[in-house]
Design an enzyme around this catalytic site. Structure first.
Site: not given
Lengths: 297, 162
Positions: B49, B140, B142
């Site tokens: 990002c 993202h 995560e």
């Protein structure tokens, strides 16, 4: 949107707050201040007509800002822009969503529009941040759909003592929850006036399910670093920057101290030569009806 | 990783999401930019990002004075999907067919992938790429617990250490 996608999921809403972690969010009242905040390294700005210190000084009903003001600030910066709606004022929130702000703050700094209910935040695609003075209040806001919590402090005072009290209260209550046995969590939910499932989750994980920032009275680099050392995920600075003698230097110094909050040498250097801090008011001198942090139910 | 001492102690770097303007200003204000650029010339770096924006060679929508780490030969556009209202969860499909649910939050878009290897796509558009020691992803991984990109990055780090 294109296929195989889902927008505005709880994860996407709280995900933006995850990206703001470790950062400073600054109150700004015009494009010029927003640019100063962005240049200083703020992760987001809060667009409003009057900073809390002025709302406090001028009195009267404080409402959502003029859309022109919010649009002007959105046009001036590329970092996320937040804006405030009154507690319970779901139409102000609808307007802010129509303006495509990145986050809505359902804020006690404005005059409440509903003394019983908060906004049903699940109905919105825009994520909300809400204030809390204790764990029960934080969990009620999360139940209503808040994707980020900020401890309230006492906005517009420059007195950090209430912020300290609120973050210590919230973290203390979480620690005490973690030490309870499973069969004691039912009563804990009753005492906290929060849903059992959420109480159990917090007890098991030892933390809130969303990001928690600190707000209200942060005026110096050391204030900000103290909040971070106590476990805050980040800091809101309201009147502290633009009510001070040198906003450009103070904004950068507070960002630096928030980032390197464990390094006293850095905080010492960041504290040098900043000019006048905001004058401030001691919270203990405020008569109870004028304490904003008591708004919220 | 906040100081030059921290950076000197690591073999590889992940530059996560956040605000790319904020990260780049802090890199400059804390005098870390030259050292991070040098690191990114030879050592494995994964940018997700905002991290992707920072390692891109060309960025549409960057601030005029925004300093980049650069090195990844791609053209990216900041906040290409729009603001927070346009953030979404969607699938990243990797070259080996693995598909994972990931989050795109005020995400950038890779407009031109140049000489990069495309690691993953979303709706046929590249969303993760690699060029030599640099990996970039517009999403993202995560937030949704996706691990495939991390596994690819760990392989890259291991290659660099052997």
């Amino acid at each position: 949107m294109t296929n195989n996608t889902t927008e505005s999921t709880p994860l996407v809403k709280s995900g933006l707050a995850e990206m703001l972690k470790g950062g400073v969010i600054m109150d700004v009242v015009n494009a010029e201040q927003a640019i100063i905040a962005q240049d200083a390294g703020a992760v987001a700005v809060m667009a409003l007509e009057r900073v809390p210190a002025d709302i406090r000084a001028q009195g009267g009903v404080a409402r959502m800002s003029d859309p022109d003001l919010i649009d002007g600030i959105r046009a001036a910066v590329s970092i996320p822009v937040m804006a405030k709606a009154r507690i319970g004022h779901f139409v102000e929130a609808q307007v802010l969503q129509a303006l495509k702000v990145d986050y809505i703050d359902e804020s006690e700094v404005l005059s409440p529009a509903d003394y019983i209910n908060h906004i049903d935040k699940w109905k919105f695609d825009i994520p909300f941040v809400c204030g809390a003075t204790n764990l029960g209040e934080a969990l009620r806001r999360i139940t209503e759909g808040a994707a980020m919590i900020r401890s309230k402090g006492e906005a517009g005072t420059g007195d950090v003592s209430e912020a300290t009290k609120h973050i210590r209260t919230i973290f203390g209550e979480i620690r005490s929850l973690s030490s309870r046995s499973d069969d004691e969590l039912f009563v804990a939910a009753k005492e906290l006036q929060a849903p059992y499932a959420l109480v159990k989750q917090v007890a098991r994980e030892g933390k809130l399910p969303v990001v928690m920032f600190v707000a209200g009275g942060v005026a110096t680099p050391a204030d900000a670093a103290m909040m971070m050392q106590m476990g805050a995920d980040g800091v809101f600075v309201g009147s502290g920057v633009f009510k001070s003698g040198n906003p450009v230097a103070r904004a950068a110094a507070i960002v630096k101290a928030t980032t390197l909050f464990n390094d006293a040498d850095v905080i010492a250097n960041a504290s040098r030569g900043l000019g006048e801090a905001m004058v401030g008011i001691n919270v203990s001198d405020l008569p109870a009806p004028h304490r904003l942090s008591e708004r919220g139910w | 990783m906040k100081t030059s001492l921290d950076l000197a102690a690591v073999d590889a770097l992940i530059i996560p999401g956040g605000e790319s303007t904020t990260i780049s200003k802090l890199l400059v204000n804390f005098d870390l930019m030259p050292q991070v650029r040098k690191f990114a010339k030879t050592k494995p770096v994964l940018g997700t990002c905002a991290g992707l924006i920072l390692i891109s060679d060309e960025v549409i929508g960057a601030l005029p004075d925004q300093e980049l780490i650069s090195g990844l030969p791609v053209k990216t556009e900041r906040n290409a999907y729009g603001g927070q209202l346009s953030s979404f969860e969607g699938s990243a499909v990797f070259a080996d067919g693995t598909s994972e649910n990931v989050a795109f939050i005020r995400a950038p878009k890779i407009l031109e992938a140049g000489n990069c290897e495309v690691l993953a796509t979303h709706n046929q558009e590249p969303v993760a790429v690699q060029f030599e020691n640099l990996m970039g992803a517009s999403f993202h991984p995560e937030l949704t617990g996706a691990t495939h990109l991390h596994k690819l990055f760990i392989s890259l780090v291991e290659e660099h250490q052997s």
